[in-house]
Design an enzyme around this catalytic site. Structure first.
Site, mmCIF file in Angstrom:
data_model
loop_
_atom_site.group_PDB
_atom_site.id
_atom_site.type_symbol
_atom_site.label_atom_id
_atom_site.label_comp_id
_atom_site.label_asym_id
_atom_site.label_seq_id
_atom_site.Cartn_x
_atom_site.Cartn_y
_atom_site.Cartn_z
ATOM 1 N N HIS A 192 62.611 45.718 -31.047
ATOM 2 C CA HIS A 192 62.625 47.081 -31.614
ATOM 3 C C HIS A 192 63.791 47.173 -32.594
ATOM 4 C CE1 HIS A 192 62.241 51.699 -30.722
ATOM 5 N NE2 HIS A 192 62.699 51.492 -31.953
ATOM 6 N N HIS A 195 64.405 48.358 -36.758
ATOM 7 C CA HIS A 195 63.942 48.806 -38.080
ATOM 8 C C HIS A 195 64.827 48.115 -39.106
ATOM 9 C CE1 HIS A 195 61.661 52.221 -36.251
ATOM 10 N NE2 HIS A 195 62.601 52.085 -35.330
ATOM 11 N N HIS A 222 56.250 54.371 -31.258
ATOM 12 C CA HIS A 222 57.358 55.124 -30.672
ATOM 13 C C HIS A 222 56.733 56.294 -29.896
ATOM 14 C CE1 HIS A 222 59.782 52.873 -33.458
ATOM 15 N NE2 HIS A 222 60.862 53.588 -33.284
ATOM 16 N N GLU A 250 60.505 59.342 -27.073
ATOM 17 C CA GLU A 250 61.921 59.249 -27.473
ATOM 18 C C GLU A 250 62.488 60.667 -27.376
ATOM 19 O OE1 GLU A 250 62.534 58.120 -31.562
ATOM 20 O OE2 GLU A 250 64.652 57.596 -31.254
ATOM 21 N N ASP A 265 67.392 49.107 -32.382
ATOM 22 C CA ASP A 265 66.772 50.196 -33.144
ATOM 23 C C ASP A 265 67.258 50.208 -34.600
ATOM 24 O OD1 ASP A 265 64.975 52.256 -33.443
ATOM 25 O OD2 ASP A 265 66.107 53.748 -32.307
ATOM 26 N N ASP A 266 68.374 50.879 -34.845
ATOM 27 C CA ASP A 266 68.946 50.981 -36.197
ATOM 28 C C ASP A 266 70.443 50.680 -36.091
ATOM 29 O OD1 ASP A 266 66.565 52.327 -37.709
ATOM 30 O OD2 ASP A 266 66.829 53.490 -35.864
HETATM 31 N N1 ADE Z 1 62.792 55.262 -37.671
HETATM 32 C C1 ADE Z 1 63.888 54.507 -37.581
HETATM 33 N N2 ADE Z 1 64.452 54.652 -36.380
HETATM 34 C C2 ADE Z 1 63.684 55.506 -35.664
HETATM 35 C C3 ADE Z 1 63.736 56.032 -34.368
HETATM 36 N N3 ADE Z 1 64.699 55.725 -33.496
HETATM 37 N N4 ADE Z 1 62.775 56.900 -33.984
HETATM 38 C C4 ADE Z 1 61.803 57.236 -34.835
HETATM 39 N N5 ADE Z 1 61.708 56.757 -36.070
HETATM 40 C C5 ADE Z 1 62.638 55.887 -36.490
HETATM 41 ZN ZN ZN Z 2 62.853 52.872 -33.452
#
Ligand code: ADE
Ligand code: ZN
Length: 341
Positions: free
Chosen positions: A17, A19, A197, A200, A278-279
């Site tokens: 996971h 991005h 997703h 969340e 994630d990011d």
């Molecule tokens: N795009 C990038 N990170 C995300 C996240 N945590 N939830 C939804 N969309 C995303």
């Molecule tokens: Zn994500």
């Protein structure tokens, strides 16, 4: 804590996971802005980092879409992906299944092919340089319409040999998975793996919809599942993998206190939970940072940490022979560090 750190570093891991656009570090954002003549509204890297103070998912997404505005050329997508893979290699990640958001680039006038070829070239080079295998997952932005998603599928169809799966991301609340039922049906017919997703910020009902309407092979986040006992049982029975992201949850105020993160509860209930970043540029940590933070906060045992690493390969889209090879490697580390074997 040194021992935990040593164990986490030594374990081979898959990241499921991530991005790519969320791995854009402020330094690279500045460099690409300069290279491409894009004006940023920040004077320096510290100002960018100071802006990363989010109250919720939308707060983050606003900066995330703004930040990726510096990505314009094939080489930019290549450089972005190369930088992520170097970080992954340093964390002993052996396999990655990464997301990209083509619609967010196409609406800025960047061609789908430009995005895809930069990312693919870097993934291919990363395999040679770091021996990191990969899968690529094309995400649909859920705040856009079903028609937009279907149009993306059309654009992507000639390139399906270079894309392994479809994902669903962006603003969750108000955009339930059922909105994309027909898109996912089509993706399934085209042979794509399906992830989304769900849960969340959204409720357990969205998780059910992702399972039943989108027929997903894997769930991204899935935190809300913990609020529905029947759902937890169902996840266990079906062997569904959850790609959880503790530092993301903390920074987006899903669970501001890591000690409230449902990861341990789900893992101990028998759900196939994995840990991911994630990011990472926006949330302050790559995959090992996420393992360490959640292990400390939830007092995970060493066997539980090993289980998380095992789950990352079991829940991947690798063939069984590759999964077994990595699981054997984990057994070796387990035997060496924990005295088993
Ligand atoms: N795009 C990038 N990170 C995300 C996240 N945590 N939830 C939804 N969309 C995303
Ligand atoms: Zn994500």
């Amino acid at each position: 804590m040194r021992d935990l750190h040593a164990l986490i570093s030594a374990l081979p891991k898959a990241e499921l996971h991530l991005h790519l656009e969320g791995s854009l570090e402020p330094e690279m954002m500045f460099e690409l802005a300069r290279r491409n003549g894009v004006e940023l509204k920040y004077a320096n890297v510290d100002e960018i980092r100071a802006a990363y103070d989010f109250s919720n998912l939308q707060d983050f997404l606003d900066l995330y879409y703004q930040g990726m505005g510096v990505l314009l050329k094939e080489q930019d997508f290549y450089d972005l992906t190369v930088a992520y893979l170097a970080k992954a290699a340093a964390d002993n990640v052996k396999h990655v299944e990464v997301f990209f958001d083509p619609q967010a680039h196409m609406e800025r006038g960047v061609a789908f092919k430009t995005v895809l070829s930069g990312i693919r070239r870097a993934l291919e080079d990363g395999f040679i340089r770091h021996n990191i295998s990969y899968r690529l997952i094309m995400c649909v932005l859920r705040h856009l319409s079903e028609e937009d998603a279907l149009a993306l599928m059309e654009v992507a169809t000639p390139y399906l040999d270079k894309i392994n799966g479809i994902g669903l991301d962006s603003s969750e609340l108000g955009h339930p998975p059922s909105k994309f039922k027909r898109v996912y049906e089509k993706a399934g017919l085209l042979g794509l793996k399906r992830v989304a997703h769900a849960g969340e910020e959204g409720p357990p009902e969205y998780v059910w919809e992702a399972l039943n309407d989108l027929k997903i092979d894997r769930m991204d986040h899935g935190n809300a599942s913990v609020r529905d006992e029947t759902l937890v049982d169902h996840l266990v029975e079906t062997g569904m993998t959850l790609t959880m992201c503790p530092l993301s949850n903390q920074r987006l105020c899903v669970t501001p206190d890591l000690r409230d993160n449902p990861l341990a509860k789900l893992l101990r209930a028998g759900v196939r939970v994995t840990v991911n970043s994630d990011d990472p540029s926006y949330f302050g940590g790559y995959v090992n940072d996420n393992y360490l933070a959640i292990a400390e906060a939830l007092e995970l045992t060493a066997p539980e940490i090993v289980m998380l690493a095992r789950n990352s390969f079991i829940g991947s889209f690798l063939p069984d022979t590759d999964k077994e090879m990595y699981l054997d490697e984990i057994d070796v580390v387990d035997a060496e560090l924990l005295g088993k074997g």
